[in-house]
Design a protein around this motif. Structure first.
Motif, PDB file in Angstrom:
ATOM      1  N   TRP A  51       0.801  -1.226   0.000  1.00 43.82           N
ATOM      2  CA  TRP A  51       0.000   0.000   0.000  1.00 43.82           C
ATOM      3  C   TRP A  51       0.835   1.278   0.000  1.00 43.82           C
ATOM      4  CZ3 TRP A  51      -4.615  -1.161   3.847  1.00 43.82           C
ATOM      5  CH2 TRP A  51      -5.390  -2.171   3.283  1.00 43.82           C
ATOM      6  N   VAL A  52       2.088   1.210   0.447  1.00 36.46           N
ATOM      7  CA  VAL A  52       2.937   2.408   0.459  1.00 36.46           C
ATOM      8  C   VAL A  52       3.716   2.527  -0.848  1.00 36.46           C
ATOM      9  CG1 VAL A  52       4.974   3.443   1.522  1.00 36.46           C
ATOM     10  CG2 VAL A  52       3.123   2.597   2.962  1.00 36.46           C
ATOM     11  N   CYS A  53       4.256   1.408  -1.308  1.00 33.87           N
ATOM     12  CA  CYS A  53       4.993   1.378  -2.577  1.00 33.87           C
ATOM     13  C   CYS A  53       4.789  -0.012  -3.190  1.00 33.87           C
ATOM     14  CB  CYS A  53       6.481   1.662  -2.345  1.00 33.87           C
ATOM     15  SG  CYS A  53       7.466   1.579  -3.849  1.00 33.87           S
ATOM     16  N   ALA A 172       7.755   5.507  -3.704  1.00 34.96           N
ATOM     17  CA  ALA A 172       6.962   5.260  -4.911  1.00 34.96           C
ATOM     18  C   ALA A 172       7.087   6.433  -5.883  1.00 34.96           C
ATOM     19  CB  ALA A 172       5.501   5.017  -4.539  1.00 34.96           C
ATOM     20  N   GLY A 173       6.978   7.652  -5.375  1.00 31.41           N
ATOM     21  CA  GLY A 173       7.086   8.835  -6.239  1.00 31.41           C
ATOM     22  C   GLY A 173       8.473   8.974  -6.832  1.00 31.41           C
ATOM     23  N   ALA A 174       9.489   8.736  -6.006  1.00 28.73           N
ATOM     24  CA  ALA A 174      10.877   8.872  -6.488  1.00 28.73           C
ATOM     25  C   ALA A 174      11.166   7.862  -7.593  1.00 28.73           C
ATOM     26  CB  ALA A 174      11.849   8.676  -5.318  1.00 28.73           C
ATOM     27  N   LEU A 175      10.664   6.640  -7.445  1.00 26.76           N
ATOM     28  CA  LEU A 175      10.890   5.618  -8.479  1.00 26.76           C
ATOM     29  C   LEU A 175      10.129   5.982  -9.754  1.00 26.76           C
ATOM     30  CD1 LEU A 175      10.679   2.300  -6.405  1.00 26.76           C
ATOM     31  CD2 LEU A 175      12.721   3.511  -7.178  1.00 26.76           C
ATOM     32  N   ALA A 176       8.883   6.411  -9.595  1.00 22.87           N
ATOM     33  CA  ALA A 176       8.054   6.736 -10.767  1.00 22.87           C
ATOM     34  C   ALA A 176       8.689   7.864 -11.580  1.00 22.87           C
ATOM     35  CB  ALA A 176       6.648   7.123 -10.317  1.00 22.87           C
TER      36      ALA A 176
END
Ligand SMILES: [Zn+2]
Length: 254
Positions: A51-53, A172-176
């Motif tokens: 749920w977080v990443c 998650a945002g950094a990877l995306a």
């Protein structure tokens, strides 16, 4: 799922304060105050938490294939031996490399690629204890410095594996933003803390199934009785049961 969880975290705290002013009920108040936080914490710390990443945990295949992933290299002693073993079994693998080690051994990164394997990103410094609560700047630095190190060996990774599977709110945002996907595993060998390669192989073979992502390690942090030997015996055991080691296509991942 992260935004709804953060919303419920804030809303729960407000509800707890309001409830307390109306009628003090300690357990209800405590549940409202930190219930969502505990759910977030679980999905940060549990390697299977999604749920977080979100992370890929297996792949679809009609054949007896598994994805062998080897973390924590490169290592000047282990990696060349593992590459020879993979060649001998016509097996392919993904090496999730630590940036600062790759920077010292760019020739080994290039050799992994030259031998037909894949290189994944496993952070710059492998920060196991505090990665879950690291700042956005630290998470971005771990990813960017690791990417730069892997590129010196000619790798352009598309998969990232967090250290010991622990996520971070900013991950998650950094990877995306960098076009990286997160990869976990569904068969854990526990080779890192084992002293017996047979025990490691037995643990994997008990759980292995088509589409499994198997987690193994390399490097000097391991017991010398297990280091490389477990991978050697595992490759033989997999072949004996008719399994081949492949690197799945993106569309197969689940
Ligand atoms: Zn690791």
């Amino acid at each position: 799922m992260l935004r709804p969880l953060l919303f419920f975290s804030v809303a729960g705290k407000l509800a707890a304060v309001i409830l307390w002013t109306v009628k003090p009920m300690p357990w209800v108040g405590l549940g409202c105050f930190c219930g969502a936080d505990l759910v977030i914490l679980y999905h940060l710390l549990a390697p299977w938490g999604q749920w977080v990443c979100p992370a890929f945990m297996r792949f679809e295949t009609p054949r007896k294939e598994i994805w062998l992933t080897i973390d924590d290299g490169p290592d000047e002693t282990d990696t060349p031996q593992i590459l020879d073993l993979l060649d001998a079994h016509r097996a392919r693998a993904t090496f999730f490399l630590i940036g600062e080690r790759a920077a010292r051994l760019p020739g080994l990164v290039a050799e992994i690629l030259r031998r037909g394997h894949q290189v994944g990103h496993h952070t710059q410094t492998h920060p196991t204890r505090l990665f879950w609560c690291a700042s956005s700047a630290r998470v971005n630095a771990e990813i960017d410095e690791g990417l730069a190190a892997l590129r010196t060996g000619g790798a352009a990774p598309k998969w990232f594996r967090p250290p010991v599977g622990i996520k971070n709110l900013y991950l998650a945002g950094a990877l995306a933003r960098r076009g990286l996907g997160c990869v976990g595993w569904n068969v854990r060998s526990h080779d890192f803390k084992s002293r017996n390669p047979e025990e490691v192989v037995a643990r994997v073979m008990k759980e292995v199934a088509p589409g499994a992502i198997v987690l193994m390690h390399e490097g000097r942090g391991m017991d010398p009785r297990v280091r490389v030997h477990a991978i050697s015996r595992l490759l033989a055991a997999l072949a004996g049961r008719g399994f081949s080691c492949v690197v799945p296509e993106d569309g197969q991942l689940r």
